[in-house]
Design a protein around this motif. Structure first.
Motif, short mmCIF file in Angstrom:
data_model
loop_
_atom_site.label_atom_id
_atom_site.label_comp_id
_atom_site.label_asym_id
_atom_site.label_seq_id
_atom_site.Cartn_x
_atom_site.Cartn_y
_atom_site.Cartn_z
N SER A 3 -32.29 -17.27 -2.18
CA SER A 3 -30.83 -17.31 -2.35
C SER A 3 -30.25 -15.91 -2.17
CB SER A 3 -30.44 -17.89 -3.70
OG SER A 3 -30.92 -17.08 -4.76
N LEU A 4 -30.98 -14.88 -2.58
CA LEU A 4 -30.53 -13.50 -2.37
C LEU A 4 -30.40 -13.21 -0.88
CD1 LEU A 4 -31.65 -10.37 -4.21
CD2 LEU A 4 -32.00 -10.42 -1.76
N LEU A 5 -31.41 -13.58 -0.11
CA LEU A 5 -31.39 -13.36 1.34
C LEU A 5 -30.31 -14.19 2.01
CD1 LEU A 5 -35.24 -13.26 2.04
CD2 LEU A 5 -33.67 -11.32 1.92
N VAL A 10 -30.25 -7.61 0.66
CA VAL A 10 -31.48 -7.05 1.24
C VAL A 10 -32.37 -6.44 0.16
CG1 VAL A 10 -30.52 -6.62 3.53
CG2 VAL A 10 -30.36 -4.83 1.78
N GLY A 11 -31.84 -6.31 -1.05
CA GLY A 11 -32.64 -5.74 -2.13
C GLY A 11 -31.77 -5.40 -3.32
N ARG A 12 -32.41 -4.77 -4.30
CA ARG A 12 -31.72 -4.40 -5.54
C ARG A 12 -31.86 -2.90 -5.78
NH1 ARG A 12 -31.01 -8.84 -9.19
NH2 ARG A 12 -31.98 -10.72 -8.37
N ALA A 15 -30.93 -2.96 -10.43
CA ALA A 15 -30.83 -4.40 -10.65
C ALA A 15 -29.62 -5.02 -9.98
CB ALA A 15 -30.84 -4.74 -12.14
N ILE A 16 -28.89 -4.28 -9.18
CA ILE A 16 -27.69 -4.77 -8.50
C ILE A 16 -28.06 -5.14 -7.06
CG2 ILE A 16 -25.39 -4.14 -7.70
CD1 ILE A 16 -25.27 -2.27 -10.18
N VAL A 17 -27.74 -6.37 -6.68
CA VAL A 17 -28.04 -6.85 -5.33
C VAL A 17 -27.04 -6.25 -4.36
CG1 VAL A 17 -28.21 -8.89 -3.87
CG2 VAL A 17 -28.96 -9.01 -6.25
N MET A 18 -27.56 -5.74 -3.24
CA MET A 18 -26.69 -5.15 -2.23
C MET A 18 -27.01 -5.65 -0.85
SD MET A 18 -28.08 -1.28 -1.47
CE MET A 18 -27.10 -0.62 -2.74
N THR A 19 -26.03 -5.51 0.04
CA THR A 19 -26.20 -5.88 1.44
C THR A 19 -26.75 -4.69 2.22
OG1 THR A 19 -24.00 -5.15 2.11
CG2 THR A 19 -24.21 -7.42 1.32
N ALA A 56 -36.91 -0.80 3.91
CA ALA A 56 -36.06 -0.11 4.89
C ALA A 56 -34.61 -0.57 4.82
CB ALA A 56 -36.61 -0.26 6.30
N GLN A 57 -34.38 -1.87 4.78
CA GLN A 57 -33.00 -2.37 4.81
C GLN A 57 -32.23 -1.97 3.55
OE1 GLN A 57 -31.51 -3.89 7.53
NE2 GLN A 57 -33.39 -3.14 8.43
#
Length: 86
Positions: A3-5, A10-12, A15-19, A56-57
């Motif tokens: 669901s994150l993808l 692309v990652g945290r 703990a914060i999800v970012m593009t 990397a992303q």
């Protein structure tokens, strides 16, 4: 993770999800307590440490978002970041 993808994450970081462009995804971050990413932009020093090309992303998001002014990475990740920048 799927669901994150699917939401463009692309990652945290903290703990914060970012593009990939360094933007936060609010729907994933509603329950996060702690220092926000914007706080990192205003610090004299903000050091990001990461290893492996799989990061990397998210590292590009950290750099493009201005969240870190210093990075420590292994050679594998450094090569992946440089390849992605081309």
């Amino acid at each position: 993770r799927l669901s994150l993808l699917a939401g463009g994450g692309v990652g945290r970081v903290l703990a914060i999800v970012m593009t990939r462009s360094g933007d936060e995804i609010p729907s994933f971050n509603d329950r996060v307590l702690g220092v926000g990413l914007d706080t990192l932009r205003h610090q004299e020093w903000s050091i990001c440490v990461a290893t492996s090309r799989e990061k990397a992303q998210v590292m590009l998001g950290v750099l493009d978002g201005g969240y870190s002014n210093s990075v420590v990475v292994d050679s594998e990740l450094a090569s992946a970041i440089l390849r992605a920048r081309r």
